[in-house]
Design an enzyme around this catalytic site. Structure first.
Site, PDB file in Angstrom:
ATOM      1  N   TYR A   1       8.637   1.921  13.193  1.00 17.08           N
ATOM      2  CA  TYR A   1       9.559   2.851  12.538  1.00 17.08           C
ATOM      3  C   TYR A   1       9.295   4.285  12.963  1.00 17.08           C
ATOM      4  CZ  TYR A   1      10.206  -1.353   9.719  1.00 17.08           C
ATOM      5  OH  TYR A   1      10.450  -2.635   9.325  1.00 17.08           O
TER       6      TYR A   1
ATOM      7  N   CYS B   1      15.936 -15.026   4.609  1.00 18.00           N
ATOM      8  CA  CYS B   1      15.548 -14.457   3.312  1.00 18.00           C
ATOM      9  C   CYS B   1      16.459 -13.332   2.830  1.00 18.00           C
ATOM     10  CB  CYS B   1      14.088 -13.995   3.323  1.00 18.00           C
ATOM     11  SG  CYS B   1      13.688 -12.816   4.618  1.00 18.00           S
TER      12      CYS B   1
ATOM     13  N   LYS C   1       2.643 -14.371  12.439  1.00 14.18           N
ATOM     14  CA  LYS C   1       3.109 -13.526  11.339  1.00 14.18           C
ATOM     15  C   LYS C   1       2.354 -13.943  10.083  1.00 14.18           C
ATOM     16  CE  LYS C   1       7.084 -12.308   8.529  1.00 14.18           C
ATOM     17  NZ  LYS C   1       8.543 -12.364   8.344  1.00 14.18           N
TER      18      LYS C   1
ATOM     19  N   CYS D   1      16.390 -14.567  10.314  1.00 17.41           N
ATOM     20  CA  CYS D   1      15.744 -15.133   9.133  1.00 17.41           C
ATOM     21  C   CYS D   1      16.799 -15.353   8.070  1.00 17.41           C
ATOM     22  CB  CYS D   1      14.627 -14.236   8.603  1.00 17.41           C
ATOM     23  SG  CYS D   1      13.466 -15.196   7.586  1.00 17.41           S
TER      24      CYS D   1
ATOM     25  N   LYS E   1       2.066  -9.793  13.875  1.00 18.09           N
ATOM     26  CA  LYS E   1       2.593  -8.982  12.781  1.00 18.09           C
ATOM     27  C   LYS E   1       1.831  -9.290  11.502  1.00 18.09           C
ATOM     28  CE  LYS E   1       6.710  -8.766   9.992  1.00 18.09           C
ATOM     29  NZ  LYS E   1       7.913  -9.423   9.617  1.00 18.09           N
TER      30      LYS E   1
ATOM     31  N   ARG F   1      10.788  -5.259   2.004  1.00 17.55           N
ATOM     32  CA  ARG F   1      11.537  -6.115   1.069  1.00 17.55           C
ATOM     33  C   ARG F   1      12.392  -5.262   0.123  1.00 17.55           C
ATOM     34  NH1 ARG F   1       6.551 -10.401   0.234  1.00 17.55           N
ATOM     35  NH2 ARG F   1       6.622 -11.168   2.401  1.00 17.55           N
TER      36      ARG F   1
ATOM     37  N   CYS G   1      12.654 -17.872   3.181  1.00 16.38           N
ATOM     38  CA  CYS G   1      13.076 -17.720   4.571  1.00 16.38           C
ATOM     39  C   CYS G   1      13.745 -18.961   5.147  1.00 16.38           C
ATOM     40  CB  CYS G   1      11.887 -17.309   5.436  1.00 16.38           C
ATOM     41  SG  CYS G   1      11.136 -15.750   4.905  1.00 16.38           S
TER      42      CYS G   1
HETATM   43  C1  PBG Z   1      11.963 -11.317   7.201  1.00 14.80           C
HETATM   44  C2  PBG Z   1      11.108 -10.216   7.718  1.00 14.80           C
HETATM   45  C3  PBG Z   1      10.143  -9.463   7.034  1.00 14.80           C
HETATM   46  C4  PBG Z   1       9.685  -8.489   7.911  1.00 14.80           C
HETATM   47  C5  PBG Z   1      10.358  -8.693   9.117  1.00 14.80           C
HETATM   48  N1  PBG Z   1      11.224  -9.771   8.985  1.00 14.80           N
HETATM   49  C6  PBG Z   1       9.674  -9.530   5.631  1.00 14.80           C
HETATM   50  C7  PBG Z   1       9.047 -10.743   5.116  1.00 14.80           C
HETATM   51  O1  PBG Z   1       8.669 -11.655   5.860  1.00 14.80           O
HETATM   52  O2  PBG Z   1       8.957 -10.810   3.895  1.00 14.80           O
HETATM   53  C8  PBG Z   1       8.685  -7.427   7.588  1.00 14.80           C
HETATM   54  C9  PBG Z   1       8.829  -6.171   8.377  1.00 14.80           C
HETATM   55  C10 PBG Z   1       8.189  -4.974   7.771  1.00 14.80           C
HETATM   56  O3  PBG Z   1       7.496  -5.042   6.739  1.00 14.80           O
HETATM   57  O4  PBG Z   1       8.389  -3.892   8.342  1.00 14.80           O
HETATM   58  N2  PBG Z   1      11.388 -12.572   7.260  1.00 14.80           N
HETATM   59 ZN    ZN Z   2      12.393 -14.141   5.984  1.00 16.23          ZN
END
Ligand code: PBG
Ligand code: ZN
Length: 328
Positions: A318, A124, A199, A122, A252, A209, A132
């Site tokens: 986790y 971001c 997602k 990604c 997700k 974040r 992203c």
């Molecule tokens: C990045 C990404 C995110 C997560 C995984 N890859 C955050 C988002 O999309 O803002 C979230 C994973 C988590 O909350 O454990 N794009």
């Molecule tokens: Zn991202």
């Protein structure tokens, strides 16, 4: 009188019968552990929003991952936490050969050759605006440019040794572009593509974040991550990503989206399905246990059971370090 066709207890009276009622049972091989790799190479820094989780510098990875591998860890997912000053509008630092993800991939593959190393793909974490992908001047997403850049990054992770690339950006058409990139680079036989297909734009990513310093500087991700009420878009995204060459399909977050996990299993019955129990789910379970709502271990195990029952084969969580002990 209880009628014959009313009787269920006999089927699970003896404890040995109870696991027989499961379609899938949790094993260590189902677990994938997400790790935040920081650019601070020597640091091992607790993440305040995520109990027991640390940002790990490359020089501390072996001491973190080694004991887990000894307990049966089979796969990890890497996230990069770069230095602030490297961020730009295009996410140039995402595939910096000296950046945390590529360095960590090389190190893990040399120290633990049998460990599957997946890299989240990604932008971001690497963009100054925190979105992203790439943006047009009006701050909407430039999907074409984003996909081109994401494919480049994924291929560079693959060339560094990643066994799996997992794009979490939610741009349209990125699976096909990444798969084609892997083919062109001559690595498509050894690198799999895990699609973050369904997602959702969730409230549950907040702790992540914080951990990855990847929050958007303005606006939010609702124009590319899926709207939480949308079952139809999720189903279309799953079918699309199967067509575009995904090897595994992910849903997700996990716990609030178990119907979507079931949809994924039905729509992609020949693909492994992954569920990502995200940072907010992890923190919630921890805090609830700390507040005395329930015991941590049975609650975590039940959350896993629920995800497997819904239809997934892989759980990204986790809680992996605890689960490796509990499953021993
Ligand atoms: C990045 C990404 C995110 C997560 C995984 N890859 C955050 C988002 O999309 O803002 C979230 C994973 C988590 O909350 O454990 N794009
Ligand atoms: Zn991202």
């Amino acid at each position: 009188m209880v009628e014959i066709d009313s009787l269920l207890h006999s089927g699970y009276h003896h404890p040995a019968q109870r696991p027989w009622q499961a379609e899938r049972t949790l094993t260590k091989s189902a677990l994938m552990y997400p790790i935040f790799v920081t650019h601070e190479q020597d640091s091992l820094t607790p993440i305040p929003s995520m109990p027991n989780q640390c940002r790990v510098g490359v020089n501390r990875l072996e001491e973190v991952v080694g004991p887990l591998v000894a307990k049966g860890l089979q796969s990890v997912m890497l996230f990069g936490v770069p230095d602030d000053f490297v961020k730009d509008a295009f996410g140039t630092a995402a595939d910096d050969p000296n950046g945390p993800v590529i360095q960590a991939t090389r190190l893990l593959k040399s120290k633990f050759p049998g460990l599957l190393v997946a890299c989240d793909v990604c932008l971001c974490e690497y963009t100054s605006h925190g979105h992203c992908g790439h943006l047009y001047p009006d701050n909407t997403i430039d999907n074409e440019a984003s996909v081109r850049r994401l494919a480049e990054v994924a291929v560079n992770y693959a060339k560094a040794g990643a066994d799996c690339v997992a794009p979490s950006d939610m741009m349209d058409g990125r699976m096909r572009a990444i798969k084609q990139g892997l083919i062109d680079a001559g690595v498509s036989h050894r690198v799999s593509l895990m699609a973050y297909s369904a997602k959702f734009a969730s409230a549950l990513y907040g702790p992540f974040r914080d951990a990855a310093c990847s929050g958007a500087q303005f606006g939010d991700r609702s124009a590319y991550q899926l709207p939480p009420p949308s079952r139809g878009l999720a189903r279309r995204a799953i079918e699309r990503d199967v067509r575009e060459g995904a090897d595994m399909i992910m849903v997700k977050p996990a716990g609030f989206y178990m119907d979507i996990i079931r949809d994924a299993k039905e729509l992609a019955p020949n693909h492994p399905i992954a569920a990502y129990q995200v940072s907010g789910e992890y923190a919630t379970i921890h805090h609830a246990a700390a507040a005395g709502v329930y015991e941590l271990k049975p609650a975590v195990l039940e959350s896993m059971t629920g995800l497997l029952r819904a239809g997934c084969n892989i759980v990204i969580t986790y809680f992996t370090p605890e689960l490796l002990v509990w499953l021993s």
